[in-house]
Design an enzyme around this catalytic site. Structure first.
Site, short mmCIF file in Angstrom:
data_model
loop_
_atom_site.label_atom_id
_atom_site.label_comp_id
_atom_site.label_asym_id
_atom_site.label_seq_id
_atom_site.Cartn_x
_atom_site.Cartn_y
_atom_site.Cartn_z
N ARG A 123 52.38 53.50 54.88
CA ARG A 123 51.09 52.81 54.80
C ARG A 123 51.26 51.32 55.13
NH1 ARG A 123 49.52 54.64 48.80
NH2 ARG A 123 51.80 54.62 48.66
N LYS A 147 53.02 48.87 48.19
CA LYS A 147 53.89 49.24 47.08
C LYS A 147 54.52 48.02 46.44
CE LYS A 147 54.60 52.70 45.76
NZ LYS A 147 53.83 53.38 44.68
N TYR A 184 50.08 47.33 44.52
CA TYR A 184 50.36 48.21 43.38
C TYR A 184 51.66 47.74 42.74
CZ TYR A 184 46.84 51.55 45.04
OH TYR A 184 45.66 52.15 45.42
N HIS A 201 52.68 48.80 38.96
CA HIS A 201 53.19 49.81 38.02
C HIS A 201 54.31 49.23 37.16
CE1 HIS A 201 50.77 52.78 40.10
NE2 HIS A 201 51.34 52.45 41.24
N GLU A 214 46.26 48.60 40.49
CA GLU A 214 46.02 49.72 39.58
C GLU A 214 45.45 49.33 38.22
OE1 GLU A 214 50.17 48.51 38.45
OE2 GLU A 214 49.06 48.68 40.32
N ASP A 244 54.49 57.30 39.04
CA ASP A 244 54.51 55.85 39.24
C ASP A 244 54.46 55.09 37.92
OD1 ASP A 244 54.82 55.51 41.96
OD2 ASP A 244 52.69 55.64 42.39
#
Length: 365
Positions: A15, A75, A94, A96, A118, A269
């Protein structure tokens, strides 16, 4: 504002954080967009497409980080990227963090102003997580069905069966976006599906909108245990925003399951909702424990990067625009919902759930 779009280097990640059209919109607002060469290729976007809309293409990723005031990624940063960040730089991606103490400590030490997709909460929803939850949820049932195949280590049961044969029984843990999508696809394959949640209102809603071969059940350890011996695929989608996922299937509970059954951990994740889970990759997506196949790919939407990149940019671009317009110092004043997205700022942690996960003090804005 100078905005940097580096190429994602996490294993099997294709991505890109901004499409060429998204870059064009940022440039039209007066920002400079710097894109690392080949960053969009995995999603089907050529370097020329970015150049044509006015983005600056750079070969060296270090140049991206040196020039950019804001880094926009897909990511979380991995360890080999840590040295590229400048003190006080703004990051939007993101994160996490509840599942990654090392990254949390790095962001604090480097005083990175880190906003996470997120945890951004708007009217009780997570609009920047939902598009990827849709992709991962739909994938979960497909991957579960594929890995029931004998050649993948599964029991050899076809999810939807055929006339005169048994259909697979699918358990979906969590009735949110990912869980709902997983139930829809599993039902569409012809499986018998049961979806679990602790919110009775949500279960009532799901009971009215999902197909007839989907049953709803209140989520409790007793109810899960009772159904496990009959279940062929378990899909875990449970999410507590910003926090580690609860372990709903323990190692001991695997003994209740039929050999060759499949666990798909969409929550990996955030640490995973199965005790025996650990992150896997698209190249090596599964492992077997106690005779149960585990699918725990940590970036599931990366398997379909073109769909995922469009869906992600559709959701994130309005917030990238606001962050670029006001900067990290003012954005939470101008758009208060961004406070929920802020995880670290100049050495202070602002996410309570992450603090609880790692034993680190957190502050409120």
């Amino acid at each position: 504002m100078n905005i940097g779009i580096p190429k994602e280097i996490k294993k099997d990640e294709y991505r890109v954080s901004i499409t060429p059209n998204g870059a064009a919109e940022l440039i039209a607002q007066g920002h400079n967009v710097y894109v690392q060469s080949t960053a969009g290729e995995g999603s089907g976007f050529s370097d020329k497409e970015y150049i044509d809309v006015g983005a600056s293409l750079l070969l060296d990723v270090a140049e991206i980080y040196e020039i950019a005031e804001i880094i926009v990624k897909v990511k979380e940063p991995i360890e080999s990227e840590y040295h590229l960040y400048k003190k006080g730089q703004t990051l939007f991606t993101y994160l996490h963090l509840a599942a990654d103490k090392k990254l949390t400590l790095f962001l604090l030490e480097k005083k990175i102003r880190a906003f996470s997709y997120e945890t951004l909460l708007v009217d009780g929803k997570l609009p920047l997580l939902e598009p990827m939850s849709e992709v991962a949820g739909k994938m979960a049932s497909l991957m579960g069905a594929v890995h029931l195949g004998k050649y993948q280590g599964g029991s050899g049961l076809l999810a939807g069966g055929v006339v005169g044969t048994q259909r697979a029984k699918v358990m979906v843990l969590g009735g949110g976006i990912a869980g709902t999508c997983a139930a829809q696809v599993a039902a569409g394959l012809g499986a018998d599906v049961t979806i679990f949640d602790i919110n009775l209102e949500r279960l009532r809603y799901l009971d009215t909108v999902l197909p007839a071969n989907v049953a709803t059940m209140y989520s409790s350890s007793e109810n899960i245990r009772a159904l496990l011996p009959q279940t062929d695929i378990v899909i875990g989608t449970v999410l507590i925003p910003g926090a580690k996922a609860p372990k709903l299937i323990t190692k001991e509970m695997l003994k209740l399951m039929k050999k060759g059954s499949v666990l798909v951990d969409v929550s990996i994740d955030q640490g995973g909702c199965f005790e025996t889970s650990h992150p896997t990759t698209h190249t090596e997506p599964t492992f077997t424990q106690e005779g149960i196949v585990h699918y725990c790919v940590a970036n599931m939407p990366g398997a379909y990067p073109r769909t995922s990149t469009f869906a992600l940019t559709n959701a994130t671009l309005p917030y990238v625009k606001v962050l670029a317009k006001y900067g990290a110092q003012k954005v939470c004043q101008e758009l208060p919902v961004m406070r929920s997205s802020l995880n670290t700022y100049d050495g202070t942690l602002y996410n309570e759930a992450v603090g609880q996960a790692h034993g680190i003090a957190s502050s409120n804005m």
